[in-house]
Design an enzyme around this catalytic site. Sequence first.
Site, PDB file in Angstrom:
ATOM      1  N   GLN A 109       0.830  -1.195   0.000  1.00 18.54           N
ATOM      2  CA  GLN A 109       0.000   0.000   0.000  1.00 18.54           C
ATOM      3  C   GLN A 109       0.867   1.248   0.000  1.00 18.54           C
ATOM      4  O   GLN A 109       2.077   1.199   0.192  1.00 18.54           O
ATOM      5  CB  GLN A 109      -0.886   0.002   1.253  1.00 18.54           C
ATOM      6  CG  GLN A 109      -0.088  -0.029   2.552  1.00 18.54           C
ATOM      7  CD  GLN A 109      -0.970  -0.184   3.787  1.00 18.54           C
ATOM      8  OE1 GLN A 109      -1.095   0.763   4.551  1.00 18.54           O
ATOM      9  NE2 GLN A 109      -1.570  -1.354   3.969  1.00 18.54           N
ATOM     10  N   HIS A 111       0.114   5.750   0.986  1.00 18.36           N
ATOM     11  CA  HIS A 111      -0.849   6.749   1.457  1.00 18.36           C
ATOM     12  C   HIS A 111      -0.664   8.027   0.642  1.00 18.36           C
ATOM     13  O   HIS A 111       0.463   8.453   0.397  1.00 18.36           O
ATOM     14  CB  HIS A 111      -0.643   7.022   2.946  1.00 18.36           C
ATOM     15  CG  HIS A 111      -0.665   5.778   3.768  1.00 18.36           C
ATOM     16  ND1 HIS A 111      -1.761   4.956   3.855  1.00 18.36           N
ATOM     17  CD2 HIS A 111       0.297   5.181   4.517  1.00 18.36           C
ATOM     18  CE1 HIS A 111      -1.481   3.922   4.630  1.00 18.36           C
ATOM     19  NE2 HIS A 111      -0.231   4.035   5.040  1.00 18.36           N
ATOM     20  N   GLU A 136       3.465   8.358   8.090  1.00 23.53           N
ATOM     21  CA  GLU A 136       3.420   7.571   9.322  1.00 23.53           C
ATOM     22  C   GLU A 136       4.811   7.114   9.736  1.00 23.53           C
ATOM     23  O   GLU A 136       5.726   7.039   8.931  1.00 23.53           O
ATOM     24  CB  GLU A 136       2.475   6.377   9.161  1.00 23.53           C
ATOM     25  CG  GLU A 136       2.824   5.428   8.042  1.00 23.53           C
ATOM     26  CD  GLU A 136       1.716   4.427   7.748  1.00 23.53           C
ATOM     27  OE1 GLU A 136       0.563   4.645   8.151  1.00 23.53           O
ATOM     28  OE2 GLU A 136       2.007   3.422   7.089  1.00 23.53           O
ATOM     29  N   HIS A 291       4.775   0.275   0.814  1.00 22.26           N
ATOM     30  CA  HIS A 291       5.233  -0.465   1.982  1.00 22.26           C
ATOM     31  C   HIS A 291       4.200  -1.525   2.349  1.00 22.26           C
ATOM     32  O   HIS A 291       3.059  -1.491   1.886  1.00 22.26           O
ATOM     33  CB  HIS A 291       5.471   0.470   3.172  1.00 22.26           C
ATOM     34  CG  HIS A 291       4.256   1.237   3.588  1.00 22.26           C
ATOM     35  ND1 HIS A 291       3.847   2.386   2.943  1.00 22.26           N
ATOM     36  CD2 HIS A 291       3.339   1.033   4.578  1.00 22.26           C
ATOM     37  CE1 HIS A 291       2.743   2.849   3.510  1.00 22.26           C
ATOM     38  NE2 HIS A 291       2.416   2.044   4.507  1.00 22.26           N
ATOM     39  N   ARG A 310      -4.370   0.364  -2.005  1.00 22.55           N
ATOM     40  CA  ARG A 310      -3.821  -0.995  -1.938  1.00 22.55           C
ATOM     41  C   ARG A 310      -3.658  -1.599  -3.334  1.00 22.55           C
ATOM     42  O   ARG A 310      -4.401  -1.268  -4.243  1.00 22.55           O
ATOM     43  CB  ARG A 310      -4.747  -1.909  -1.132  1.00 22.55           C
ATOM     44  CG  ARG A 310      -4.990  -1.478   0.298  1.00 22.55           C
ATOM     45  CD  ARG A 310      -5.938  -2.457   1.006  1.00 22.55           C
ATOM     46  NE  ARG A 310      -6.156  -2.081   2.389  1.00 22.55           N
ATOM     47  CZ  ARG A 310      -7.097  -1.235   2.798  1.00 22.55           C
ATOM     48  NH1 ARG A 310      -7.915  -0.682   1.911  1.00 22.55           N
ATOM     49  NH2 ARG A 310      -7.224  -0.940   4.077  1.00 22.55           N
TER      50      ARG A 310
END
EC number: 5.3.1.8
Length: 434
Positions: A109, A111, A136, A291, A310
């Site tokens: 995936q 972001h 993140e 990642h 995804r």
Amino acid sequence: MSPSVFKISPGINSYDWGKKGSASLAAQLATTSIPDFSIDEDKAYAELWMGTHPNNPSRLSDNTLLSEHLKSHPELIGSSVSSKFEDCKDGSLPFLFKVLSIGTALSIQAHPDKPLAKKLFDEKPDVYKDPNHKPEMAIALTPFLAFLNFLPLSVLLLHLLTVPELQEFVDSSLTESLASSLGLPTSQPPDTSLFKPTESPATAEQKDILKQIFAALMSADKKLVEEAISKLIKRYQAKRDIKENEKSLVDLALRLNDQYPGDVGVLCVFLLNVVELKRGEAAFLGANEPHAYIEGDIIECMATSDNVVRAGLTPKLRDVDTLVSMLTYEAAPGNKQLLQPTPFQKGDDTTKLYDPPIAEFSVLRTELSKGMKTSHRPVEGPSLCVITEGEGVVRNGNDRSEFVRGDVIFVGAGKEVEWEAIKGLEMFRAYVEA
């Protein structure tokens, strides 16, 4: 007037990839901090959520939403943070703090950055639930395995030259173009001594070639992918014709295929860095970087968003076109993703600061032996603290509160706090300052 330091109840999420029952650290901690929670040994517990995200918001002991309490008491967030982050005026925190317990691999995936997040939210609000970005950071609590961004291009090229099951999906002209851009030969068998990883950043041309390679694999016919992976797995199980550069990936490919049989993500072992973090080591993942978390328990902190694009190792919706178009296609050794902690305060080695290059959050890790104390300077914004080991006392002025493993504690803006360990203590504190 609200107290500045108080306990809150987090939320817990059960996803199939979580660890089962008491093996889940997230579930262990939840038995302390979530009223009436008890562990079902047959259930997978994946995430402990701490924050104000509406999908699983934290609450006070009287069941009031933390966001409602903060909206009523804006001094707990602080004026500088409220001015910088518009949502804070509604009592929302700009970060989401989690404990993850990973039993099986999460999806491959990425972001989105803020502009793409807004576009996806506008176009597909049923899939992409908010318009925010989601950089993140992960800090290992136990040995933690993950895919982190693309391999150095020389290593990726070597896989293209030596793994027949991968070659089926990547046109030889792309392999030739990549080799030419790197000044490396495509002769067989390859001289592996030439294919050493380098930290040289990928050129625009190389990024475009990598994008085409990744797109070819991720959009390949599902049946052909399953057939190729079946051949790969049979070869690995028979320990047949395994090249030197494949040896370290055999067990992982077999494991991923056990979890997601025939999934294109199994072949990503040849495209992405496989990184193992030891306890206390951290990785930062910016927007648009591929990642997948594979195994382990981690502290995770992110900007307040639940947006995920995804494309592999998942039964959920795959948005291959979006993922392929959004990635940065940086390619470098996996250790480039690691984030080194620094001392939080001069002369105090009990507390380390993990400070990623974004505005929404930083994280502290405090370790104290029995009987030790440390004070944290006032932080000009709100904090959430989770006790992962031990027990102790926190003091703010004349206020004093005892805590044990699993407790989650809110600390308001501008307050100095003293921590004392009654038993050997490990605590993580996420905060934001403007």
